[in-house]
Design an enzyme around this catalytic site. Structure first.
Site, PDB file in Angstrom:
ATOM      1  N   ARG B  93       5.555   6.382  -2.533  1.00 53.45           N
ATOM      2  CA  ARG B  93       5.342   6.282  -3.979  1.00 53.45           C
ATOM      3  C   ARG B  93       4.822   4.917  -4.408  1.00 53.45           C
ATOM      4  NH1 ARG B  93       4.725   5.021  -8.374  1.00 53.45           N
ATOM      5  NH2 ARG B  93       5.291   6.070 -10.330  1.00 53.45           N
ATOM      6  N   LYS B  94       5.079   3.896  -3.586  1.00 50.01           N
ATOM      7  CA  LYS B  94       4.696   2.524  -3.943  1.00 50.01           C
ATOM      8  C   LYS B  94       5.141   2.182  -5.364  1.00 50.01           C
ATOM      9  CE  LYS B  94       0.899   1.917  -0.622  1.00 50.01           C
ATOM     10  NZ  LYS B  94       0.904   3.203   0.084  1.00 50.01           N
ATOM     11  N   PHE B  95       6.429   2.302  -5.596  1.00 46.78           N
ATOM     12  CA  PHE B  95       6.980   1.907  -6.900  1.00 46.78           C
ATOM     13  C   PHE B  95       6.581   0.462  -7.189  1.00 46.78           C
ATOM     14  CE2 PHE B  95       9.993   5.327  -5.712  1.00 46.78           C
ATOM     15  CZ  PHE B  95       9.926   6.085  -6.870  1.00 46.78           C
ATOM     16  N   ASP B  97       7.175  -1.076 -10.751  1.00 46.83           N
ATOM     17  CA  ASP B  97       7.469  -1.333 -12.160  1.00 46.83           C
ATOM     18  C   ASP B  97       8.805  -2.065 -12.285  1.00 46.83           C
ATOM     19  OD1 ASP B  97       7.420  -1.096 -15.046  1.00 46.83           O
ATOM     20  OD2 ASP B  97       6.163   0.683 -14.772  1.00 46.83           O
ATOM     21  N   TYR B 213      -9.021   0.265   9.996  1.00 47.89           N
ATOM     22  CA  TYR B 213      -8.181   0.907  11.011  1.00 47.89           C
ATOM     23  C   TYR B 213      -7.967   0.048  12.255  1.00 47.89           C
ATOM     24  CZ  TYR B 213      -8.722   5.159   8.270  1.00 47.89           C
ATOM     25  OH  TYR B 213      -8.686   6.078   7.257  1.00 47.89           O
TER      26      TYR B 213
END
Lengths: 265, 265
Positions: B93-95, B97, B213
């Site tokens: 999710r790569k929060f 906030d 990569y």
């Protein structure tokens, strides 16, 4: 003349991006530099707050992903409120992934953010590829992007060289990046960027999870930001009347600070 | 002995967090340090890929928010596949906030990530409040968090002092922060953190949107990371047979590099 001393209406000409132009024109027309951040988890509360504060705001800030009973019909209702009260919609998604992924997150999924949010935002930490990915979706739709240049939280890492690099990324993508979420004016005197500022409150200094508050006057006059973003300080009250009164109070505080700013000698 | 020279099974004892322990035990048992990132927008494809690669992976990485036909019943099916094939789930999710907002994004909304994702991740840019917010939800559920210490994209700002500050935030929250998404070992010789590494490919050098990569051997042996994350390189093929063959190929490449590493004198 430095852009922050121009009127919002005049500044619409400084932008080519349709979302930025529309926001500035709306601010001028409604005499409002207030955005309300609607951080609730039920659709009923969400729509009710927006309908109440709608007349006082230029912008509604959403976290669509916290609504537990989200349904695509909500978007129809949100768009109707946006037309009725004449405000723009800013989905505060804080995109923060690689270009290919954010393009999917922005356009797809159940929320389809690009379909309805005039403005969204992103962190600069992945590098310029995040703008490439988002603009591939948003630019053809006339959307605008804000970058998180600073955060209002304690111990934020968006400072110094990080903030400077964010600014460079914005300058290199002026067609899509219309400004910043930040705590102070960004972009120098000649480059006009919108600055939207969260962490604004008239009655509280913090929330116990690292959020810190400043007043509308500090934000608009002292720091030369453009839009104050206010959340629970406005809709925390029990009645629609109290919510309306707080919205009016913040609108007035933000606008009078702005009038004072543009009348500076 | 430096933790990266220990076996995955031994290292389970270095952690108190249940998600970290379970991941390491699963890696040892399945002889796999492969995570597959399933970045598709249709539920049917999503479940089909996961069922195909399931036997070869320790972890499935999801972007639940790009699924256009998401429905809560999908979560039931995802959990069943997780049991059937014995893998953990990592919602990427790569929060990014403030604490109060990420707590809502993690627990609420239509996706209810904390209910089913053993592991999720967050950017350090908002400061330590983001960990406070996420751990208030995830720790009681036995979940684990990874911090984005570095990114594999061109022009990433997660470097130098930013990466160091991220490491400090992890060290101060060892009960919940189990490791990093990064390009190299983090945490020195005595502190054991998991390192999961995206941007791994055997056949391609980049995707045109800033993604770069490296091979499994470079990642596991040279950089001493723990889990290779592979996406389109595995499920890009047309048939289940080709997807299975690629998954086997990456599992073997990752595992043989690991065996070589732990047998270093």
């Amino acid at each position: 003349m430095s852009s922050h001393l121009q009127s919002y209406g005049q500044r619409a000409q400084n932008f080519t991006n349709p979302a930025a132009k529309l926001l500035l024109e709306t601010m001028e027309r409604k005499k409002s530099n207030l955005a309300v951040s609607v951080d609730v988890t039920k659709t009923k509360d969400f729509l009710s707050i927006i309908d109440t504060v709608g007349p006082f705001v230029c912008l509604i800030k959403t976290h669509i992903d916290i609504l537990e009973d989200f349904d695509p019909s909500l978007i129809t209702q949100l768009k109707e409120l946006s037309q009725k009260h004449n405000f723009l919609i800013f989905e505060d998604r804080k995109f923060a992934d690689i270009g290919n992924t954010v393009a999917l997150q922005y356009s797809r999924g159940v929320h389809r953010i690009a379909d309805w949010a005039h403005i969204t935002n992103a962190h600069a930490v992945p590098g310029p590829g995040i703008i490439t990915g988002l603009s591939s979706v948003g630019l053809p739709l006339g959307r605008g992007l804000l970058l998180l240049a600073e955060m209002s939280t304690k111990g934020s890492l968006a400072t110094g060289a990080y903030t400077d690099a964010t600014l460079r990324m914005a300058e290199n993508n002026r067609d899509f990046v219309v400004g910043f979420v930040a705590q102070q004016r960004m972009g120098g005197h000649h480059e006009d960027f919108l600055v939207l500022t969260p962490g604004v409150g008239l009655d509280s200094k913090g929330d116990g999870m690292g959020q810190q508050y400043r007043t509308p006057r500090e934000v608009i006059l002292d720091s030369a930001c453009d839009v104050i973003i206010v959340g629970r300080g406005i809709y925390g009250g029990d009645t629609a009347e109290s919510v309306r009164a707080q919205a009016q109070r913040y609108q007035d505080a933000g606008w009078s600070s702005y009038l004072e700013r543009i009348s500076l000698p």
